[in-house]
Design a protein around this motif. Structure first.
Motif, PDB file in Angstrom:
ATOM      1  N   ALA A 198       0.833  -1.209   0.000  1.00  0.00           N
ATOM      2  CA  ALA A 198       0.000   0.000   0.000  1.00  0.00           C
ATOM      3  C   ALA A 198       0.865   1.256   0.000  1.00  0.00           C
ATOM      4  O   ALA A 198       0.560   2.238  -0.696  1.00  0.00           O
ATOM      5  CB  ALA A 198      -0.917  -0.009   1.223  1.00  0.00           C
ATOM      6  N   MET A 199       1.951   1.251   0.756  1.00  0.00           N
ATOM      7  CA  MET A 199       2.867   2.392   0.790  1.00  0.00           C
ATOM      8  C   MET A 199       3.487   2.629  -0.584  1.00  0.00           C
ATOM      9  O   MET A 199       3.690   3.766  -1.009  1.00  0.00           O
ATOM     10  CB  MET A 199       3.959   2.153   1.831  1.00  0.00           C
ATOM     11  CG  MET A 199       3.449   2.086   3.256  1.00  0.00           C
ATOM     12  SD  MET A 199       4.690   1.448   4.424  1.00  0.00           S
ATOM     13  CE  MET A 199       5.773   2.850   4.570  1.00  0.00           C
ATOM     14  N   ASN A 200       3.786   1.541  -1.275  1.00  0.00           N
ATOM     15  CA  ASN A 200       4.400   1.638  -2.591  1.00  0.00           C
ATOM     16  C   ASN A 200       3.462   2.316  -3.596  1.00  0.00           C
ATOM     17  O   ASN A 200       3.914   2.919  -4.569  1.00  0.00           O
ATOM     18  CB  ASN A 200       4.767   0.231  -3.083  1.00  0.00           C
ATOM     19  CG  ASN A 200       5.719   0.234  -4.250  1.00  0.00           C
ATOM     20  OD1 ASN A 200       6.476   1.187  -4.453  1.00  0.00           O
ATOM     21  ND2 ASN A 200       5.710  -0.833  -5.022  1.00  0.00           N
ATOM     22  N   TYR A 201       2.140   2.215  -3.344  1.00  0.00           N
ATOM     23  CA  TYR A 201       1.157   2.863  -4.212  1.00  0.00           C
ATOM     24  C   TYR A 201       0.559   4.123  -3.572  1.00  0.00           C
ATOM     25  O   TYR A 201      -0.568   4.509  -3.868  1.00  0.00           O
ATOM     26  CB  TYR A 201       0.044   1.877  -4.583  1.00  0.00           C
ATOM     27  CG  TYR A 201       0.393   1.021  -5.772  1.00  0.00           C
ATOM     28  CD1 TYR A 201       0.318   1.532  -7.064  1.00  0.00           C
ATOM     29  CD2 TYR A 201       0.824  -0.290  -5.607  1.00  0.00           C
ATOM     30  CE1 TYR A 201       0.653   0.757  -8.160  1.00  0.00           C
ATOM     31  CE2 TYR A 201       1.150  -1.081  -6.707  1.00  0.00           C
ATOM     32  CZ  TYR A 201       1.063  -0.551  -7.982  1.00  0.00           C
ATOM     33  OH  TYR A 201       1.407  -1.325  -9.070  1.00  0.00           O
ATOM     34  N   ASP A 250       0.635  13.655   2.928  1.00  0.00           N
ATOM     35  CA  ASP A 250       0.783  12.435   3.712  1.00  0.00           C
ATOM     36  C   ASP A 250       1.106  11.223   2.851  1.00  0.00           C
ATOM     37  O   ASP A 250       1.912  10.364   3.236  1.00  0.00           O
ATOM     38  CB  ASP A 250      -0.494  12.175   4.514  1.00  0.00           C
ATOM     39  CG  ASP A 250      -0.569  13.022   5.773  1.00  0.00           C
ATOM     40  OD1 ASP A 250       0.118  14.069   5.818  1.00  0.00           O
ATOM     41  OD2 ASP A 250      -1.307  12.656   6.700  1.00  0.00           O
ATOM     42  N   SER A 251       0.494  11.124   1.673  1.00  0.00           N
ATOM     43  CA  SER A 251       0.751   9.970   0.816  1.00  0.00           C
ATOM     44  C   SER A 251       2.175   9.985   0.273  1.00  0.00           C
ATOM     45  O   SER A 251       2.813   8.936   0.156  1.00  0.00           O
ATOM     46  CB  SER A 251      -0.259   9.909  -0.328  1.00  0.00           C
ATOM     47  OG  SER A 251      -0.136  11.025  -1.188  1.00  0.00           O
ATOM     48  N   LEU A 252       2.690  11.155  -0.047  1.00  0.00           N
ATOM     49  CA  LEU A 252       4.080  11.256  -0.505  1.00  0.00           C
ATOM     50  C   LEU A 252       5.047  10.907   0.615  1.00  0.00           C
ATOM     51  O   LEU A 252       6.074  10.269   0.391  1.00  0.00           O
ATOM     52  CB  LEU A 252       4.366  12.660  -1.044  1.00  0.00           C
ATOM     53  CG  LEU A 252       3.713  13.003  -2.388  1.00  0.00           C
ATOM     54  CD1 LEU A 252       3.998  14.459  -2.767  1.00  0.00           C
ATOM     55  CD2 LEU A 252       4.196  12.062  -3.489  1.00  0.00           C
ATOM     56  N   ALA A 253       4.720  11.310   1.847  1.00  0.00           N
ATOM     57  CA  ALA A 253       5.566  10.972   2.994  1.00  0.00           C
ATOM     58  C   ALA A 253       5.576   9.464   3.232  1.00  0.00           C
ATOM     59  O   ALA A 253       6.613   8.874   3.549  1.00  0.00           O
ATOM     60  CB  ALA A 253       5.082  11.707   4.232  1.00  0.00           C
ATOM     61  N   THR A 254       4.412   8.835   3.080  1.00  0.00           N
ATOM     62  CA  THR A 254       4.314   7.388   3.246  1.00  0.00           C
ATOM     63  C   THR A 254       5.161   6.663   2.212  1.00  0.00           C
ATOM     64  O   THR A 254       5.910   5.739   2.526  1.00  0.00           O
ATOM     65  CB  THR A 254       2.842   6.941   3.110  1.00  0.00           C
ATOM     66  OG1 THR A 254       2.054   7.620   4.080  1.00  0.00           O
ATOM     67  CG2 THR A 254       2.708   5.445   3.306  1.00  0.00           C
ATOM     68  N   ASN A 255       5.060   7.088   0.952  1.00  0.00           N
ATOM     69  CA  ASN A 255       5.848   6.467  -0.104  1.00  0.00           C
ATOM     70  C   ASN A 255       7.337   6.708   0.087  1.00  0.00           C
ATOM     71  O   ASN A 255       8.163   5.827  -0.157  1.00  0.00           O
ATOM     72  CB  ASN A 255       5.396   6.992  -1.464  1.00  0.00           C
ATOM     73  CG  ASN A 255       6.122   6.325  -2.613  1.00  0.00           C
ATOM     74  OD1 ASN A 255       7.016   6.914  -3.214  1.00  0.00           O
ATOM     75  ND2 ASN A 255       5.755   5.086  -2.914  1.00  0.00           N
ATOM     76  N   TYR A 266       8.874   7.023   2.936  1.00  0.00           N
ATOM     77  CA  TYR A 266       9.351   6.149   4.008  1.00  0.00           C
ATOM     78  C   TYR A 266       9.521   4.719   3.494  1.00  0.00           C
ATOM     79  O   TYR A 266      10.464   4.022   3.864  1.00  0.00           O
ATOM     80  CB  TYR A 266       8.384   6.171   5.189  1.00  0.00           C
ATOM     81  CG  TYR A 266       8.926   5.446   6.394  1.00  0.00           C
ATOM     82  CD1 TYR A 266       9.984   5.976   7.129  1.00  0.00           C
ATOM     83  CD2 TYR A 266       8.400   4.221   6.793  1.00  0.00           C
ATOM     84  CE1 TYR A 266      10.488   5.299   8.220  1.00  0.00           C
ATOM     85  CE2 TYR A 266       8.903   3.543   7.888  1.00  0.00           C
ATOM     86  CZ  TYR A 266       9.944   4.090   8.600  1.00  0.00           C
ATOM     87  OH  TYR A 266      10.456   3.415   9.679  1.00  0.00           O
ATOM     88  N   TYR A 267       8.628   4.284   2.626  1.00  0.00           N
ATOM     89  CA  TYR A 267       8.777   2.972   1.992  1.00  0.00           C
ATOM     90  C   TYR A 267      10.115   2.901   1.255  1.00  0.00           C
ATOM     91  O   TYR A 267      10.869   1.936   1.401  1.00  0.00           O
ATOM     92  CB  TYR A 267       7.625   2.730   1.014  1.00  0.00           C
ATOM     93  CG  TYR A 267       7.846   1.559   0.082  1.00  0.00           C
ATOM     94  CD1 TYR A 267       7.514   0.271   0.458  1.00  0.00           C
ATOM     95  CD2 TYR A 267       8.413   1.746  -1.181  1.00  0.00           C
ATOM     96  CE1 TYR A 267       7.722  -0.800  -0.382  1.00  0.00           C
ATOM     97  CE2 TYR A 267       8.627   0.683  -2.032  1.00  0.00           C
ATOM     98  CZ  TYR A 267       8.280  -0.586  -1.631  1.00  0.00           C
ATOM     99  OH  TYR A 267       8.506  -1.655  -2.470  1.00  0.00           O
ATOM    100  N   ASN A 268      10.418   3.922   0.455  1.00  0.00           N
ATOM    101  CA  ASN A 268      11.674   3.933  -0.303  1.00  0.00           C
ATOM    102  C   ASN A 268      12.883   3.973   0.614  1.00  0.00           C
ATOM    103  O   ASN A 268      13.930   3.387   0.314  1.00  0.00           O
ATOM    104  CB  ASN A 268      11.696   5.125  -1.261  1.00  0.00           C
ATOM    105  CG  ASN A 268      10.707   4.961  -2.403  1.00  0.00           C
ATOM    106  OD1 ASN A 268      10.490   3.860  -2.888  1.00  0.00           O
ATOM    107  ND2 ASN A 268      10.081   6.054  -2.820  1.00  0.00           N
ATOM    108  N   TYR A 269      12.750   4.634   1.756  1.00  0.00           N
ATOM    109  CA  TYR A 269      13.825   4.672   2.747  1.00  0.00           C
ATOM    110  C   TYR A 269      14.106   3.272   3.280  1.00  0.00           C
ATOM    111  O   TYR A 269      15.264   2.852   3.401  1.00  0.00           O
ATOM    112  CB  TYR A 269      13.431   5.615   3.877  1.00  0.00           C
ATOM    113  CG  TYR A 269      14.187   5.437   5.166  1.00  0.00           C
ATOM    114  CD1 TYR A 269      15.523   5.841   5.292  1.00  0.00           C
ATOM    115  CD2 TYR A 269      13.567   4.881   6.288  1.00  0.00           C
ATOM    116  CE1 TYR A 269      16.209   5.683   6.483  1.00  0.00           C
ATOM    117  CE2 TYR A 269      14.245   4.722   7.468  1.00  0.00           C
ATOM    118  CZ  TYR A 269      15.557   5.120   7.579  1.00  0.00           C
ATOM    119  OH  TYR A 269      16.236   4.958   8.766  1.00  0.00           O
ATOM    120  N   LEU A 270      13.035   2.512   3.574  1.00  0.00           N
ATOM    121  CA  LEU A 270      13.212   1.157   4.064  1.00  0.00           C
ATOM    122  C   LEU A 270      13.839   0.257   3.004  1.00  0.00           C
ATOM    123  O   LEU A 270      14.676  -0.588   3.303  1.00  0.00           O
ATOM    124  CB  LEU A 270      11.860   0.573   4.487  1.00  0.00           C
ATOM    125  CG  LEU A 270      11.237   1.143   5.754  1.00  0.00           C
ATOM    126  CD1 LEU A 270       9.822   0.603   5.931  1.00  0.00           C
ATOM    127  CD2 LEU A 270      12.068   0.823   6.974  1.00  0.00           C
TER     128      LEU A 270
END
Length: 400
Positions: free
Chosen positions: A319-322, A373-378, A380-384
């Motif tokens: 979900a974070m990736n999208y 918020d959605s850009l921040a979520t994505n 953080y996914y890329n950071y992981l």
């Protein structure tokens, strides 16, 4: 080097999807000669799911199906259900080892895995722990890494470890790695409760998840869609979510929203009974999907209410990736691992979930707030993904 990934399961869940993503990644980005060992039931499930079918079509992955050599009674569904019965594990210590080896994967793996030094075996287990893997690890001088993927099976694993291990065994041969710190803590307690010395075996956990979600779609224009994608069982709290959703529909808060329960399980009928009116009006859909990415590319909000924690959750990361914003239960090590302010955390009770969901809906309906918020979520996914801690740990164990 030959890398065998053995996936002991009959159907697709988070562990089975993660296993295939890992194998696909390794086959394309390393010099490993990759082979997947599985049963026909799991292969069929992979081929029925759009994302896993895409991954398994990689011609760099060799596939070995163990069922072809196994007696028909072992492949029978009723027999596999019996093996999952927790009552069986109370008596497993009484079953002779030669019988356990014969009904497990042990005998059939031998035909597919050469007894050579330049071979590594990585075992990922789904619904049913397989005692045959422990026998294989016991006799293969540290070449095997067993991955414990869920809190649901730690006590069954504890019993099976106790059955296989002997006082004179070289316990360091048993490389066992838990998918998260929470699973590690619970598995350690289970082993101790059955008298297995956790200090004597090679037991560790992955600091980070394995993240590799090739996007099958470009991002679509977002719609007012909420996705809850989990097995519909008590540990995922779908009833709690359904009750809150019903209340918000009755209050008119969700009149412009659709909610998708993407999964199957024992509680499906109960959820349907709570949301009968909304299902009939096409506001709510309930059922397993073979193409979750098609939903996540359009949805705005993803819900995960897991009792044991949301890290690492396969569907949460997808979900974070999208670019979905998240509403997660504040359980396990969720708060520690999802340490960015845009995540919405709630307690596992009605009022907390309702209040948090109202906040998340308000954010999602505000174009500027949702984009932030959605850009921040994505991000953080890329950071992981960049941290790559899962691969680092697996590399240190298998030395590839």
């Amino acid at each position: 080097m030959k890398y065998f990934l053995l996936v002991a399961s009959n159907g697709i869940g988070g562990a089975e999807t993660r296993a295939l993503k890992l194998l696909s990644y390794l086959s394309q980005n390393t010099t490993l000669d990759c082979c997947l060992i599985l049963n026909q039931s799991l292969l069929d499930s992979y081929q029925e799911n759009k994302f896993t079918k895409y991954l398994i079509s990689n011609d760099k992955i060799e596939i070995k199906v163990v069922d072809k050599d196994r007696p028909n009674f072992i492949k029978d569904h009723k027999f596999n259900v019996l093996l999952k019965d927790k009552r069986l594990y109370k008596f497993i210590k009484l079953i002779p080892g030669f019988i356990l080896k014969r009904i497990s994967w042990y005998k059939f793996m031998l035909k597919h895995i050469p007894n050579e030094e330049d071979v590594k075996i990585h075992c990922i287990h789904g619904e049913t722990p397989r005692i045959g893997t422990l026998y294989w690890a016991k006799h293969n001088k540290g070449r095997v890494n067993i991955e414990i993927t869920s809190n649901r099976h730690v006590f069954e694993w504890g019993i099976q470890f106790k059955k296989v291990l002997r006082a004179n065994d070289d316990l360091k041969n048993f490389h066992t790695t838990c998918v998260s710190q929470t699973v590690f803590n619970n598995f350690s307690k289970a082993l101790n409760s059955y008298g297995v010395d956790t200090e004597a075996i090679s037991l560790d956990y992955y600091q980070g998840p394995f993240l590799f979600f090739p996007k099958m779609y470009d991002n679509a224009e977002k719609e007012n869609i909420i996705v809850f994608a989990h097995r519909l069982i008590n540990t995922k709290n779908p009833i709690l979510f359904a009750e809150v959703v019903k209340e918000l529909y009755d209050e008119g808060v969700l009149k412009n929203w659709n909610v998708y329960f993407r999964g199957d399980g024992a509680l499906k009928e109960d959820i349907s009974n709570i949301l009968t009116e909304e299902i009939e009006s096409k506001k709510i859909e309930i059922g397993y999907t073979t193409d979750l990415q098609a939903d996540l590319r359009k949805s705005k909000l993803f819900i995960s209410l897991v009792i044991t924690g949301n890290f690492p959750s396969n569907s949460v990361f997808e979900a974070m990736n999208y670019n979905n914003i998240l509403l997660l239960s504040d359980t396990g090590i969720t708060k520690e691992k999802f340490d960015f302010p845009e995540v919405n955390l709630c307690q596992l009770e009605h009022n907390s979930l309702k209040e948090t969901l109202l906040k998340a809906i308000e954010i999602s309906e505000n174009e500027e707030a949702f984009k932030k918020d959605s850009l921040a979520t994505n991000a953080y996914y890329n950071y992981l993904v960049e941290k790559g801690e899962y691969l680092a740990k697996l590399n240190s164990i298998l030395n590839f």
